[in-house]
Design an enzyme around this catalytic site. Sequence first.
Site, mmCIF file in Angstrom:
data_model
loop_
_atom_site.group_PDB
_atom_site.id
_atom_site.type_symbol
_atom_site.label_atom_id
_atom_site.label_comp_id
_atom_site.label_asym_id
_atom_site.label_seq_id
_atom_site.Cartn_x
_atom_site.Cartn_y
_atom_site.Cartn_z
ATOM 1 N N GLY A 1 0.760 -1.248 0.000
ATOM 2 C CA GLY A 1 0.000 0.000 0.000
ATOM 3 C C GLY A 1 0.787 1.292 0.000
ATOM 4 O O GLY A 1 0.207 2.366 -0.172
ATOM 5 N N TYR B 1 -9.441 5.659 -12.448
ATOM 6 C CA TYR B 1 -9.261 6.289 -11.137
ATOM 7 C C TYR B 1 -8.995 7.793 -11.230
ATOM 8 O O TYR B 1 -8.621 8.403 -10.226
ATOM 9 C CB TYR B 1 -8.039 5.690 -10.413
ATOM 10 C CG TYR B 1 -7.969 4.198 -10.284
ATOM 11 C CD1 TYR B 1 -8.940 3.484 -9.585
ATOM 12 C CD2 TYR B 1 -6.899 3.496 -10.827
ATOM 13 C CE1 TYR B 1 -8.839 2.113 -9.440
ATOM 14 C CE2 TYR B 1 -6.795 2.120 -10.677
ATOM 15 C CZ TYR B 1 -7.771 1.444 -9.981
ATOM 16 O OH TYR B 1 -7.652 0.092 -9.832
ATOM 17 N N GLU C 1 3.782 -6.809 1.603
ATOM 18 C CA GLU C 1 3.483 -7.123 0.205
ATOM 19 C C GLU C 1 3.468 -5.891 -0.686
ATOM 20 O O GLU C 1 2.430 -5.535 -1.243
ATOM 21 C CB GLU C 1 2.099 -7.776 0.112
ATOM 22 C CG GLU C 1 1.980 -9.098 0.812
ATOM 23 C CD GLU C 1 0.560 -9.648 0.804
ATOM 24 O OE1 GLU C 1 0.400 -10.873 0.779
ATOM 25 O OE2 GLU C 1 -0.394 -8.843 0.822
ATOM 26 N N PRO C 2 4.597 -5.212 -0.852
ATOM 27 C CA PRO C 2 4.592 -4.037 -1.723
ATOM 28 C C PRO C 2 4.433 -4.428 -3.194
ATOM 29 O O PRO C 2 5.009 -5.423 -3.645
ATOM 30 C CB PRO C 2 5.986 -3.428 -1.483
ATOM 31 C CG PRO C 2 6.845 -4.582 -1.066
ATOM 32 C CD PRO C 2 5.944 -5.501 -0.293
ATOM 33 N N ARG D 1 -5.544 3.544 -15.984
ATOM 34 C CA ARG D 1 -5.697 4.215 -14.687
ATOM 35 C C ARG D 1 -6.344 5.600 -14.777
ATOM 36 O O ARG D 1 -7.200 5.922 -13.953
ATOM 37 C CB ARG D 1 -4.355 4.277 -13.943
ATOM 38 C CG ARG D 1 -3.867 2.884 -13.498
ATOM 39 C CD ARG D 1 -2.626 2.945 -12.607
ATOM 40 N NE ARG D 1 -2.910 3.511 -11.311
ATOM 41 C CZ ARG D 1 -2.537 4.723 -10.922
ATOM 42 N NH1 ARG D 1 -1.832 5.500 -11.731
ATOM 43 N NH2 ARG D 1 -2.853 5.163 -9.732
ATOM 44 N N TYR E 1 0.430 -1.376 -12.489
ATOM 45 C CA TYR E 1 -0.991 -1.266 -12.858
ATOM 46 C C TYR E 1 -1.217 -0.608 -14.215
ATOM 47 O O TYR E 1 -2.215 0.069 -14.426
ATOM 48 C CB TYR E 1 -1.775 -0.535 -11.747
ATOM 49 C CG TYR E 1 -1.581 -1.198 -10.390
ATOM 50 C CD1 TYR E 1 -2.028 -2.500 -10.174
ATOM 51 C CD2 TYR E 1 -0.930 -0.547 -9.349
ATOM 52 C CE1 TYR E 1 -1.829 -3.136 -8.959
ATOM 53 C CE2 TYR E 1 -0.723 -1.177 -8.121
ATOM 54 C CZ TYR E 1 -1.174 -2.464 -7.937
ATOM 55 O OH TYR E 1 -0.982 -3.097 -6.735
ATOM 56 N N CYS F 1 -11.874 4.750 -28.826
ATOM 57 C CA CYS F 1 -13.180 5.373 -29.074
ATOM 58 C C CYS F 1 -13.943 5.625 -27.785
ATOM 59 O O CYS F 1 -15.007 5.056 -27.565
ATOM 60 C CB CYS F 1 -13.996 4.512 -30.012
ATOM 61 S SG CYS F 1 -13.208 4.408 -31.597
#
Length: 457
Positions: free
Chosen positions: A264, A350, A306-307, A346, A407, A378
């Site tokens: 995180g 987001y 867990e990076p 992304r 990501y 499109c």
Amino acid sequence: MEEKQSFLKQKIDLESPNKNIVPITTSIKGDGKLSVGGCSIEELVKKYDSPLYILDEFTLRKSCEAYKKALEKYYPGESLPIYASKANSSIFMSSLISSEGFGLDAVSEGELLTALKGGVPNEKIVFHGNNKSDKEIEFAVRNNIKVIVDNDHDLERLEELSNSLNRDLEIMIRFTPGIECHTHEYIRTGSFDSKFGFGIEYLNILFANIRDTKHLKLTGIHAHIGSQIFELDPHNDLGEIMVNVILEAKKFGHNINELNVGGGLGIKYTESDDPPSIDEWVKTISNSVVKACEKNNLDFPTLMCEPGRSIVSTAGITIYKIGAFKEIPGIRTYLSVDGGMSDNPRPITYQSNYSACLVNNPLNNNSHNKYTIAGKHCESGDVLFKEIDLAECKTGDLICVFGTGAYNNSMSSNYNRIPRPAALLVCDGEAEIIQKRESPSDLLKYDVLPNRFIRQN
Ligand SMILES: *Cc1c(COP(=O)(O)O)cnc(C)c1O
């Protein structure tokens, strides 16, 4: 008018790549053009075409090193950093992180297979997911990969499997610690209202259920509170909450010796982002676990984290070629590039922000213009930058977008039947392909025409 200093002039933090916008090896050569990993980006595009994903090996290794060093420095017990492979999953990434001694977190058979192919030792792989298929669970168990139980459905199937194999199985459980953090709603996972993991209030029932199984051994607990987090407080709270869960489990006879705090840590995408360093993040989490263990006279469990993003994001850049311009007088000028939401979903998903520059004029010298950089798909929402300050540019010029290592490739699609870009690894002036460019005909591979539609000529 005073020139705003380019982000490319900022001092590079060598210890914590997530605090930089650009890969550590980024430089501007004598000809004024951008290079990374000792390779001229213009030359790479000549050879490998665009759009192009590039990963800088030095930055990747520095990020891994920072986690290892900090764990050694601040945590007196055993520790294992685990790479969250969903950030960027490939045989190359699996191989690199295993060479750094990292474990790997996977959430599908595809990610598991990629990890094994890349040589990650199975005992260092953990298998996550809120809806694992029967086939995936069996695959993990058959390969001696530890499953992180997310819900009762997982538990039931693992119990059945262990009984039918007549074999003990070590498991971990994931729970939601009830911690709020300030990040995008879609990537916030630690609050009570989350699809992931057991509610903390349900754990006593769960501990009793696991105790009553014949072959399941609860060895670890896991929590992950969200992604792209800039605050340290949530992780400070998490340590104590998790140690309390270990103490609670003890009452049911479970000796938990693995404490996995998830990932995180945020990265710097734009100049206004100011994430903590890897060192500060690890220090916060280590100290909170150590303090809670000492208070309760508990042996230090193996600390796992867990990076994902903070390992790979800053190491990655994407290069696009500029095509069409559309000037709407008094409103904006659209500049369209040869990729977009298929290689980087992304921004449209987001509303994420990035930093970018021209490859052949990275410092934005001479006249400036505000541009809107649009992708070629499109969708009107396929916009990579709403308004960016760039030097005068023209069709055929190259744009480098920073911070795309995480990501992007892993969330890419073939929307509009656009082939995925090639990915390169750069290091010490050498560039190597780590993912071949797809071709339009590759995309037809899984199309099937029913017999009665086949024309007889
Ligand atoms: C996504 C995820 C991570 C990695 O998150 P980052 O923000 O990329 O560090 C780690 N663990 C779990 C369970 C995740 O879902």
